[in-house]
Design an enzyme around this catalytic site. Sequence first.
Site, PDB file in Angstrom:
ATOM      1  N   GLY A   1      71.409  30.387 -10.119  1.00 26.08           N
ATOM      2  CA  GLY A   1      70.126  31.077 -10.078  1.00 26.08           C
ATOM      3  C   GLY A   1      69.946  31.841  -8.776  1.00 26.08           C
ATOM      4  O   GLY A   1      70.487  31.477  -7.732  1.00 26.08           O
ATOM      5  N   LYS A   2      69.143  32.897  -8.849  1.00 27.83           N
ATOM      6  CA  LYS A   2      68.851  33.690  -7.658  1.00 27.83           C
ATOM      7  C   LYS A   2      67.729  33.093  -6.811  1.00 27.83           C
ATOM      8  O   LYS A   2      67.463  33.594  -5.714  1.00 27.83           O
ATOM      9  CB  LYS A   2      68.478  35.118  -8.052  1.00 27.83           C
TER      10      LYS A   2
ATOM     11  N   SER B   1      60.862  24.807  -9.744  1.00 32.30           N
ATOM     12  CA  SER B   1      61.649  23.998  -8.826  1.00 32.30           C
ATOM     13  C   SER B   1      61.435  22.529  -9.139  1.00 32.30           C
ATOM     14  O   SER B   1      60.312  22.121  -9.501  1.00 32.30           O
ATOM     15  CB  SER B   1      61.244  24.281  -7.376  1.00 32.30           C
TER      16      SER B   1
ATOM     17  N   VAL C   1      63.346  31.954 -12.667  1.00 29.34           N
ATOM     18  CA  VAL C   1      62.385  31.658 -13.733  1.00 29.34           C
ATOM     19  C   VAL C   1      61.097  31.158 -13.086  1.00 29.34           C
ATOM     20  O   VAL C   1      61.119  30.328 -12.166  1.00 29.34           O
ATOM     21  CB  VAL C   1      62.948  30.602 -14.704  1.00 29.34           C
TER      22      VAL C   1
ATOM     23  N   HIS D   1      66.530  25.704 -15.069  1.00 34.61           N
ATOM     24  CA  HIS D   1      67.895  25.274 -15.346  1.00 34.61           C
ATOM     25  C   HIS D   1      68.281  25.581 -16.793  1.00 34.61           C
ATOM     26  O   HIS D   1      69.415  25.995 -17.065  1.00 34.61           O
ATOM     27  CB  HIS D   1      68.038  23.769 -15.096  1.00 34.61           C
TER      28      HIS D   1
ATOM     29  N   ARG E   1      61.213  20.393  -6.998  1.00 35.67           N
ATOM     30  CA  ARG E   1      60.331  19.878  -5.943  1.00 35.67           C
ATOM     31  C   ARG E   1      58.862  20.233  -6.170  1.00 35.67           C
ATOM     32  O   ARG E   1      58.004  19.755  -5.427  1.00 35.67           O
ATOM     33  CB  ARG E   1      60.814  20.381  -4.579  1.00 35.67           C
TER      34      ARG E   1
ATOM     35  N   ASP F   1      67.692  30.330  -5.153  1.00 36.65           N
ATOM     36  CA  ASP F   1      68.370  29.989  -3.900  1.00 36.65           C
ATOM     37  C   ASP F   1      69.397  31.080  -3.629  1.00 36.65           C
ATOM     38  O   ASP F   1      70.593  30.920  -3.882  1.00 36.65           O
ATOM     39  CB  ASP F   1      69.034  28.621  -4.006  1.00 36.65           C
TER      40      ASP F   1
END
EC number: 6.3.2.1
Length: 281
Positions: free
Chosen positions: A146-147, A184, A175, A33, A186, A149
Amino acid sequence: MTLIENVNDLRAWRRTAGKVLFVPTMGALHDGHATLVREARKLAGKEATVAVSIFVNPLQFGPNEDFDRYPRTLEADMALCEAAGADMVFAPPVKEVYYPDRSIQILEKSLSTVLCGASRPGHFDGVCTVVAKLFNLVQPDESVFGKKDYQQLAIIRRMVRDLDFPVTIHGVETVREADGLAMSSRNRYLSADERAQAPALRAALVKARDAWRGGVTGSSRLLSLIHEHLASAAPLGREDYVSLVDQQTLQPLELARPGSLIALAVFFDRARLIDNIELDK
């Protein structure tokens, strides 16, 4: 850096904000992020304003997904945003974004039927609805996604096109951790053993891309390489999907070509990880 938590204050801020670069997030921020915020800062230069939203959107979580346990870390998120160059953070409670008797939402009926959308019905309708609302509230000139997702990025681009939002969309490369795992929020759910196996997702994608560069074009062969690698290197993982699709339409392809994408999703217990790789060169 300014923190805004209600719509009235946001609208007052917008009247004097000038050109705005916008990064929508759900919080629990990490360096992936931060990269998006830094990219927005780079695009904004010294004159424009960088805005970030932090909002855990209930509409994009299914009934058995992790909305209640999704991390809320506003203080740490604020520090990350400020360090990355944000000028304003919009972090509203749910009641500021959705009326209790709301009855309007945005439905996407093509790009959201495959990949993640196939096993998460309604998810991307929730994404489109909240992003449309945030675009209306923040009124950005440009927005950064971001790519990682990739499906979300493609759907937002389609929504902007179809609904004539005056917003330029920028896609930023994924990243990764040093071992290749896509960053992530998660990832924190992974056990030590799962975390050790999770880099196999990236390794499998790279293996397929290298095979394509070597002349393999058939979908079945390329995807078999991924299945085989995951079965060997990530036995704790459970595949949700592995697909070869067109980058813009997300429709399945029989033969890989420039402009293709291989995307996958894998469960490690309750943690669902996604990744992808572009086939462009």
